[in-house]
Write an enzyme that holds these catalytic residues in place. Structure first.
Site, PDB file in Angstrom:
ATOM      1  NE  ARG A   1      19.335   4.114   2.453  1.00 24.89           N
ATOM      2  CZ  ARG A   1      18.955   5.285   2.901  1.00 24.89           C
ATOM      3  NH1 ARG A   1      18.424   5.415   4.090  1.00 24.89           N
ATOM      4  NH2 ARG A   1      19.126   6.361   2.165  1.00 24.89           N
TER       5      ARG A   1
ATOM      6  CE  LYS B   1     -10.686  -4.886   5.250  1.00 25.24           C
ATOM      7  NZ  LYS B   1     -10.435  -5.904   4.222  1.00 25.24           N
TER       8      LYS B   1
ATOM      9  N   GLY C   1      -5.146  -4.763  -2.731  1.00 20.90           N
ATOM     10  CA  GLY C   1      -4.132  -4.588  -3.770  1.00 20.90           C
ATOM     11  C   GLY C   1      -3.576  -3.173  -3.746  1.00 20.90           C
TER      12      GLY C   1
ATOM     13  CB  VAL D   1      -0.978  -0.003   1.204  1.00 19.08           C
ATOM     14  CG1 VAL D   1      -1.865   1.232   1.174  1.00 19.08           C
ATOM     15  CG2 VAL D   1      -1.834  -1.256   1.208  1.00 19.08           C
TER      16      VAL D   1
END
Ligand code: NDP
Ligand code: HSE
Length: 443
Positions: free
Chosen positions: A47, A208, A305, A14
């Site tokens: 990193r 949710k 996604g 995300v």
């Protein structure tokens, strides 16, 4: 006007999707927001991975392994938390809020479990915590519930709100894939949570549903009261029998206002196959919201996604940018209702819900078995809608002559159906546990 400055925490599916969408659509987005939105710092654990993922864009941002330095950075206006989980994410979000920064997060676990603390802190510090991406990925369902349907007394919400499990159920039903292969594919596609048990055990959907219940009914977030059943115990046989009877099985998040209180539950559910929501396949999500004025409304889109979720995150960044200069009292409340007007309507225990049920059991093919089962149901005044007998596919000599019985009941109290199940399982002719699935007509 100077661009608003964003610090990103985490650069996984995300986080990186958000960065990509913001860069690609920068011009359109700043025309909408009224000023530019720039991610200037990204905190990452790995990193090298982030550098590789950023490529040329590395020139435009500063990478750091010091997450605290981002939430304490006075040059940043917004912190976008894209880490997940409830530990480090909670600490960083609370710290950002205390430092007067707005927060955008996709982290439903964090809000479902610690929402009360986080929203209180945000209100106390006059900042926004925006969380559109936390429910149903790219579908703007938070905006819908909080603003679009604000005239309504919401009666119920029923949603396919976990892309991973819907993907698995679709793959099992349509392609005959086994559970493990379908789950591995969902993970590969970036749909699953870091810990996929959250998806398959229904926990993510319950996070949710908890958030939606709070916004729909003006109650505090109370994940601990949610009833949760996932799809790990679902038998492919039930998917096929449901199909034969004209139903699809979906993992539904259900929140409903009743006279006794609020239902907040997640479980596999039989839905008539002709309902639109029954035909939502793959990682797609759909949320059916019933408001007293508007009636039934249905929202459909990609629920997981990178870029679909980024679509919601960036929408929040734009919202926060627009509202940055607005006095906190004039902003839409976090949970749609004014914080001092939230009510403590009880969440009703699962035993007290009313539903119709699908029951499946394997019995010896003897005269009188069906009569015993119907008698037990009648004792508790439960009427039968459909009764199906199927010759068992078992070919084992020991199991010869067994049949599967499938019963669909009319509505009854859950505690009554549990009593029925225990009586049926005690019959000497019954050769299996009784599988029980709840049903929703959604009409
Ligand atoms: P990822 O695992 O892909 O990314 C998480 C990022 O956070 C990675 O950069 C990871 O580092 C870093 N991270 C994880 N744990 C720590 C830690 N303890 N300390 C420091 N860094 C850490 O997750 P997603 O991008 O999929 O999910 C992020 C959030 O978005 C979650 O809250 C999730 O529930 C939510 N969400 C996800 C959706 C999706 O489709 N994936 C959709 C909607 C919401 P590293 O790379 O080193 O592991
Ligand atoms: N794991 C979640 C899902 C991501 O599959 O729906 C979106 O919240």
């Amino acid at each position: 006007m100077e661009p608003i400055k964003v610090g990103l925490l985490g650069f996984g599916t995300v986080g990186s999707g958000t960065f990509d969408v913001l860069c690609r659509n920068q011009q359109e987005i700043s025309r909408r927001a009224g000023r530019g939105i720039e991610i200037t710092r990204i905190a990452v654990r790995n990193r090298a991975k982030a550098e590789q993922r950023l490529g040329d864009a590395l020139r435009t941002v500063e990478l750091t392994a010091d997450f605290a330095s981002v939430v304490n950075d006075p040059s940043l206006d917004i912190v976008a938390e894209m880490i997940g989980g409830t530990d480090i994410a909670r600490e960083l979000v609370l710290c950002a809020i205390k430092n007067g920064k707005h927060v955008v997060t996709a982290n439903k676990a964090l809000l479902a479990v610690h929402g009360t603390e986080i929203f209180e802190a945000a209100d106390a510090h006059g900042v926004i915590v925006a969380f559109e991406a936390a429910v149903a990925g790219g579908i703007p369902i938070i905006k819908v519930l909080r603003e679009g349907l604000t005239a309504n007394r919401i009666q119920y919400i029923a949603g396919i709100i976990n892309g991973t499990t819907n993907f698995i159920l679709s793959e099992m039903r349509e392609r005959g894939l086994d559970f493990e292969t379908a789950l591995a594919n969902a993970q590969q596609l970036g749909y699953a949570e870091a810990d996929p048990t959250f998806d398959i055990e229904g926990i993510d959907a319950a996070h949710k549903a908890t958030i939606m219940a709070a916004i729909a009914f003006g109650i505090p977030v109370q994940f601990e009261s949610a009833y949760i059943e996932g799809i790990t115990h679902l038998d492919i046989l039930d998917i096929y029998y449901a199909e034969e009877l004209g139903y699809r099985i979906k993992l539904l998040g259900i929140v409903r206002r009743t006279k006794k209180g609020i239902e907040l539950r997640v479980h596999p559910t039989l839905i008539p196959a002709q309902r639109l929501i029954a035909n939502v396949q793959g990682a797609m999500n759909a949320v059916l919201v019933y408001g007293d004025a508007v009636g039934a409304t249905l929202y459909y889109g990609t629920g997981a996604g990178a870029e679909p979720t980024a679509s919601a995150v960036v929408a929040d960044l734009v919202d926060v940018t627009r509202l940055n200069a607005v006095h906190p009292n004039n902003r839409v409340p976090h949970l749609a209702f004014q914080p001092d007007l939230l009510v403590n309507t009880p969440i009703i225990p699962i035993n007290d819900i009313i539903s119709s049920y699908y029951l499946r059991l394997r019995v010896a093919g003897q005269i009188g078995v069906l009569a015993d089962i119907t008698r037990i149901l009648a004792t508790l005044c439960i009427s039968i809608d459909v009764l199906l007998q199927k010759k068992s596919e078992a070919v084992d000599a020991n199991q010869e002559g067994e049949i599967d019985i499938i019963v669909i009941t009319h509505k009854t109290l859950e505690k009554n159906i549990n009593t029925v199940i225990s009586h049926i399982e005690a019959l000497s002719t019954v050769r299996s546990r009784v599988t029980r699935l709840r049903m929703e007509a959604l009409n």
